[in-house]
Design a protein around this motif. Structure first.
Motif, short mmCIF file in Angstrom:
data_model
loop_
_atom_site.label_atom_id
_atom_site.label_comp_id
_atom_site.label_asym_id
_atom_site.label_seq_id
_atom_site.Cartn_x
_atom_site.Cartn_y
_atom_site.Cartn_z
N VAL A 168 0.84 -1.21 0.00
CA VAL A 168 0.00 0.00 0.00
C VAL A 168 0.86 1.25 0.00
O VAL A 168 0.61 2.20 -0.76
CB VAL A 168 -0.95 -0.01 1.22
CG1 VAL A 168 -1.68 1.32 1.33
CG2 VAL A 168 -1.95 -1.16 1.09
N ARG A 169 1.92 1.24 0.81
CA ARG A 169 2.74 2.46 0.90
C ARG A 169 3.70 2.59 -0.28
O ARG A 169 4.18 3.68 -0.54
CB ARG A 169 3.46 2.50 2.25
CG ARG A 169 2.45 2.69 3.40
CD ARG A 169 2.99 3.43 4.58
NE ARG A 169 1.88 3.87 5.41
CZ ARG A 169 1.36 3.18 6.43
NH1 ARG A 169 1.91 2.02 6.77
NH2 ARG A 169 0.35 3.65 7.12
N GLU A 178 2.59 2.56 -3.06
CA GLU A 178 1.73 3.30 -3.99
C GLU A 178 1.50 4.75 -3.56
O GLU A 178 0.79 5.48 -4.26
CB GLU A 178 0.37 2.60 -4.10
CG GLU A 178 0.45 1.19 -4.66
CD GLU A 178 0.89 1.18 -6.11
OE1 GLU A 178 0.30 1.92 -6.91
OE2 GLU A 178 1.84 0.45 -6.44
N VAL A 179 2.06 5.18 -2.44
CA VAL A 179 1.77 6.53 -1.94
C VAL A 179 2.09 7.59 -2.98
O VAL A 179 1.33 8.54 -3.19
CB VAL A 179 2.54 6.79 -0.62
CG1 VAL A 179 2.57 8.29 -0.30
CG2 VAL A 179 1.88 6.04 0.53
N GLY A 201 -5.49 8.28 -5.45
CA GLY A 201 -5.62 7.43 -4.26
C GLY A 201 -6.72 7.89 -3.34
O GLY A 201 -7.27 8.97 -3.45
N GLN A 248 -4.00 7.92 1.70
CA GLN A 248 -2.90 8.13 0.76
C GLN A 248 -2.55 9.60 0.57
O GLN A 248 -1.38 9.98 0.57
CB GLN A 248 -3.21 7.49 -0.59
CG GLN A 248 -2.05 7.63 -1.58
CD GLN A 248 -2.26 6.82 -2.85
OE1 GLN A 248 -2.96 5.82 -2.85
NE2 GLN A 248 -1.65 7.24 -3.93
N ARG A 249 -3.57 10.44 0.43
CA ARG A 249 -3.29 11.87 0.20
C ARG A 249 -2.58 12.48 1.41
O ARG A 249 -1.63 13.25 1.26
CB ARG A 249 -4.61 12.60 -0.09
CG ARG A 249 -4.47 14.08 -0.44
CD ARG A 249 -3.85 14.28 -1.81
NE ARG A 249 -3.93 15.68 -2.21
CZ ARG A 249 -4.93 16.19 -2.93
NH1 ARG A 249 -5.94 15.41 -3.32
NH2 ARG A 249 -4.93 17.46 -3.29
N GLU A 290 -0.70 10.91 3.56
CA GLU A 290 0.67 10.39 3.62
C GLU A 290 1.54 10.99 2.53
O GLU A 290 2.75 11.18 2.71
CB GLU A 290 0.63 8.86 3.58
CG GLU A 290 0.01 8.29 4.85
CD GLU A 290 -0.07 6.77 4.88
OE1 GLU A 290 0.46 6.12 3.95
OE2 GLU A 290 -0.68 6.23 5.83
N GLN A 291 0.95 11.29 1.37
CA GLN A 291 1.70 12.04 0.35
C GLN A 291 2.20 13.37 0.92
O GLN A 291 3.37 13.75 0.73
CB GLN A 291 0.80 12.33 -0.86
CG GLN A 291 0.73 11.25 -1.90
CD GLN A 291 0.03 11.72 -3.17
OE1 GLN A 291 -0.49 12.83 -3.25
NE2 GLN A 291 0.01 10.86 -4.18
#
Length: 864
Positions: free
Chosen positions: A240-241, A243-244, A251, A255-256, A258-259
């Motif tokens: 999953v991470r 794909e961050v 996402g 996700q946003r 963590e981006q």
């Protein structure tokens, strides 16, 4: 059959050709025609097939190709000269060195501002490196390029998106379809930041439930400016991470968030690693381009608490002093806001706390604790403004809109006192002005004058030559548009046999209008369709034909925007107008570099005042186009009546459909009665003299204003240098300034509930005051435990309307003259009446400290 592993084999160039590698890795080639011409000459067909990508061209070379090139003495000489030219560009003193740093930036200790960190979620440098979605990224790319040209010591910080934004195409019904081509960083003009032992640098962030987020750091070189891009596609991350950072603005779930944590927190850590490994100076000033990177300030606070022993308040003051925050959105929906529970989980779950960052203090930075706010949301723009001592919008009108939009952060202050300024965006001429215009200037003005005089001295170029060049630019655009439309039609299921009509659409002598915007509703893509029959009549006029080229993407999740695009695509499919109005898919830098120069008119019709700036019209203007636009963004301040046309707005009309109808009618009226006739009004030589006069006026008066060179100089003089001086002031002597300022802010906050204006007396105001009368003012104020030196007491004088609201105000400082018991003090001042009419005045108390940047910085004011 699929490969189980991939490897990237780089071309090994002969020694005489080795400089090509350096030339390809430095993105200066993207705005330097001689270097582009050099790579194109290797194999013109390959150059076009690779989308003008030097790295791809070099990777495709075979042994016999390299032998041929190495044996070509002329080519080898050109390679050497190109590398020498790049070296001169990278080392020659520029504006910042020759006129800037020595003249304004040095302080008493002999320091100069040597590094500025520029954070942005996207950067539009070149189509070869697709790390942008639209205006925000293009602006960031132009900012870096202009900083490089001017020698301003910026280092960019962003994210590397393996799938970029998205590629756009249309289905048979005209509905936008998205695809996400995977980018291999080894195929791009990037190099991996490595430790001294050769291993890749890995940036790690702690995540909830014992997790972590790791990232590699890719470096792009933008002329003089390094750009660091963090990439989460690391094997040590869970799936999953990894794909961050896969997609820009993509996402769901966390996700946003963590981006943005990776951009802000990870970005600061990447800067530290870069400085340690390269010896580059640590940044003094941090510029956050929109709120996405706001967590960089939180990381820096944590660093100071851990490394220097400062308290949170002291570290906050130190961080604020050196931080610049730029807001780009005039609409609340454009601001990133996260659920406070997600913030709690990512910052305060066991094992992922940042040292020294307390729950309530972090939450307070992003709190919507103002009227109309939602306390369940964490607002990234609010945090940006609380962490940045200097804040700006991107046009004068946008600055005014932002002051109103965020006024709740500074209660008690009039809108014009809200400390949000403005620096109007600019565009990088080397990227956006077609080389034919530079060639034209060079041929008639001389080599040395061409670069800076293509705008201000066009009138010295024979006008017939300019008009012929403009026709060449239209022809270039038409050839590109035909090819793109043909590919688009094939994607939509049309057969080759049905596409004969695409070979001769568009006319290089017809008035060509461009419109390229995101599919956001407020940009009103379909305003021109309000009266389809009227538009068809304009397009189909046999004596005065008009053609319109349209482009732009809608966010993948924005079905409303997609529906607007579909409506326009379907209109363009109508046999009555087919080939005269065209929607080109997959708008990007490469398309834009053909579209702007080939247009005669640039159309922009947003719903005022929702266009923060809108730089596409600037790029078109620099290529000899005239703007036809709603007075919004930059056009509101720089339209002068001769550099294009202003579409009248129906401000105050509440019914949105009625407003659209009125403004569409005004657009049609301008086209029919002014724009089209002016273009086709020709003299005996076939030249539209009035039109060309307007173009010449536009280039000479508007050209210098819209340049990114002007923009980055403005940022440097108005924000970067003052921020550097403020940062030095709070950090000297083991952060003594930050400690003292935090102590002051605490004292003010503790005492402010007791601060009030008790009584005001005035002498010299009779029943009939006259110009020249002197007025003496005595204000009696309570300050609690504050000393009179810690406040500013002002008399505010201005025009008073029937509701006693003051406008057109001036402030007169009152000085402390007496102190009494229980924290009461008297302040006196005087002024001479210099205005007539209905005047009013009041007295107010404000915190005062030499390290505050404005009266409103702390958001505290006491009034009678």
């Amino acid at each position: 059959m699929k490969a189980i592993r991939r490897m990237h084999v780089r071309t090994v160039l002969p020694q005489t050709l080795a400089p090509l590698h350096d030339l390809a890795l430095n993105l200066r080639w993207s705005w330097h025609p001689p270097t582009r011409d050099l790579f194109a000459s290797i194999d013109p067909e390959l150059w076009d097939a690779t989308g003008h990508d030097p790295i791809a061209v070099l990777s495709a070379l075979r042994g016999e190709d390299m032998d041929r090139l190495a044996g070509d003495a002329g080519f080898v000489t050109r390679v050497r000269e190109a590398k020498e030219d790049l070296d001169r560009y990278l080392t020659k003193p520029r504006w910042y060195h020759a006129e800037g740093a020595g003249r304004l930036a040095d302080d008493e200790a002999g320091r100069s501002l040597e590094a500025i960190a520029y954070f942005s979620p996207e950067f539009g440098i070149t189509a070869v490196l697709p790390q942008y979605s639209g205006g925000l990224g293009i602006l960031a790319g132009d900012h870096l390029k202009a900083a490089s040209d001017q020698g301003i010591p910026i280092v960019g910080v962003g994210l590397f998106y393996k799938s970029g934004y998205f590629a756009q195409r249309f289905n048979s019904e005209g509905w936008q379809q998205e695809s996400y081509p995977v980018l291999d960083p080894d195929d791009l003009p990037l190099s991996l930041l490595r430790e001294d032992d050769g291993t890749p640098v890995v940036i790690r962030l702690a995540m909830p439930r014992g997790g972590h987020l790791d990232a590699l750091v890719w470096r792009a070189q933008v002329g003089r400016v390094p750009l660091l891009l963090l990439d989460s596609d690391v094997e040590s991350n869970d799936p999953v991470r990894r794909e961050v950072t896969n997609r820009l603005y993509g996402g769901g779930g966390d996700q946003r968030l963590e981006q943005e944590m990776l951009l802000g927190i990870g970005g600061v850590r990447a800067l530290r690693a870069y400085s340690l490994l390269t010896g580059a100076p640590e940044p003094t000033v941090y510029h956050t381009n929109e709120g996405h990177a706001g967590f960089q300030g939180v990381e820096r606070i944590s660093e100071l608490i851990s490394g220097t022993g400062l308290t949170f308040d002291e570290a906050l003051r130190a961080v604020r002093a050196g931080t610049v925050f730029t807001t780009h959105t005039p609409v609340p929906a454009g601001i990133d806001r996260f659920d406070v529970q997600a913030i709690r989980a990512h910052f305060f779950d066991e094992g992922c706390e940042l040292p020294g960052i307390e729950h309530d203090r972090l939450m307070g930075l992003g709190a919507e604790d103002y009227p109309g706010g939602d306390r369940s949301r964490f607002n990234m723009a609010a945090m940006g403004m609380r962490l940045g001592q200097r804040v700006n919008g991107v046009s004068e009108l946008h600055g005014a809109v932002s002051r109103e939009m965020f006024s709740g952060l500074w209660p008690g202050f009039d809108l014009d006192e809200v400390p949000i300024g403005s620096i109007t965006n600019g565009v990088h001429a080397g990227t956006w002005v077609d080389h034919r215009l530079y060639d034209l200037a060079r041929a008639h003005l001389g080599k040395d004058m061409a670069a800076r005089s293509v705008f201000t001295r066009l009138h010295e170029v024979p006008i017939a030559h300019f008009w012929a060049t403009k026709r060449e630019l239209r022809s270039q655009l038409i050839a590109d548009a035909r090819a793109r439309l043909r590919r688009s039609e094939l994607d939509r299921g049309v057969t080759e046999a049905e596409l004969g009509w695409t070979q001769d659409i568009l006319d290089p002598d017809a008035l060509t209008i461009g419109f390229a915007r995101r599919g956001a509703t407020y940009k009103r893509l379909t305003l021109m369709l309000s009266d389809p029959e009227r538009l068809k009549k304009i397009l189909n006029d046999p004596q005065r034909p008009v053609q319109i080229l349209i482009a732009g993407k809608s966010h993948p999740a924005d079905d409303t925007g997609k529906a607007l695009i579909q409506e326009m695509v379907r209109f363009a499919d109508d046999p009555e107008v087919r080939g005269k109005i065209i929607y080109l898919p997959n708008y990007d830098i490469a398309m834009a570099q053909r579209l702007y120069p080939g247009c005669d008119v640039w159309l922009n019709n947003p719903l005022r005042p929702f266009e923060a700036c809108g730089t596409s019209g600037m790029k078109a203007a620099l290529n000899g186009a005239l703007n036809l636009s709603i007075l919004d963004g930059w056009w509101d301040e720089w339209y002068d009546g001769q550099n294009g046309w202003a579409i009248p707005t129906a401000d105050g009309v509440e019914d949105p459909d009625r407003r659209d109808d009125l403004e569409a009618s005004a657009l049609y009226e301008l086209l029919e009665k002014t724009v089209v006739p002016t273009f086709y009004d020709r003299d005996e030589d076939g030249l539209p003299q009035r039109w060309l006069d307007m173009v010449s006026h536009t280039l000479s008066t508007l050209g210098p204003k819209v340049l990114a060179d002007r923009m980055v100089r403005d940022y440097t003089e108005k924000y970067y240098w003052p921020a550097a001086h403020a940062a030095w002031a709070v950090s000297d002597d083991d952060f003594a300034g930050a400690r003292e300022l935090a102590k002051f802010v605490r004292a003010v906050g503790r005492n402010w509930p007791h601060v009030r204006v008790d009584h005001v007396d005035a002498e010299g105001v009779g029943d009939a005051p006259q110009i020249g009368d002197e007025v003496k003012v005595h204000a009696f104020v309570a300050l609690g435990d504050l000393d009179p030196s810690q406040v500013s007491v002002q008399m505010v004088l201005g025009r008073a309307n029937p509701e006693d609201t003051l406008t057109d105000v001036e402030q007169i400082a009152l000085e402390p003259t007496q102190s009494y018991e229980e924290g009461r003090h008297r302040f006196d001042g005087h002024f001479r009446l210099a205005r007539t009419g209905s005047l009013g005045w009041t007295v107010r108390v404000l915190p005062a400290h030499p390290q505050l940047s404005s009266d409103a910085e702390l958001g505290l004011v006491a009034l009678p």
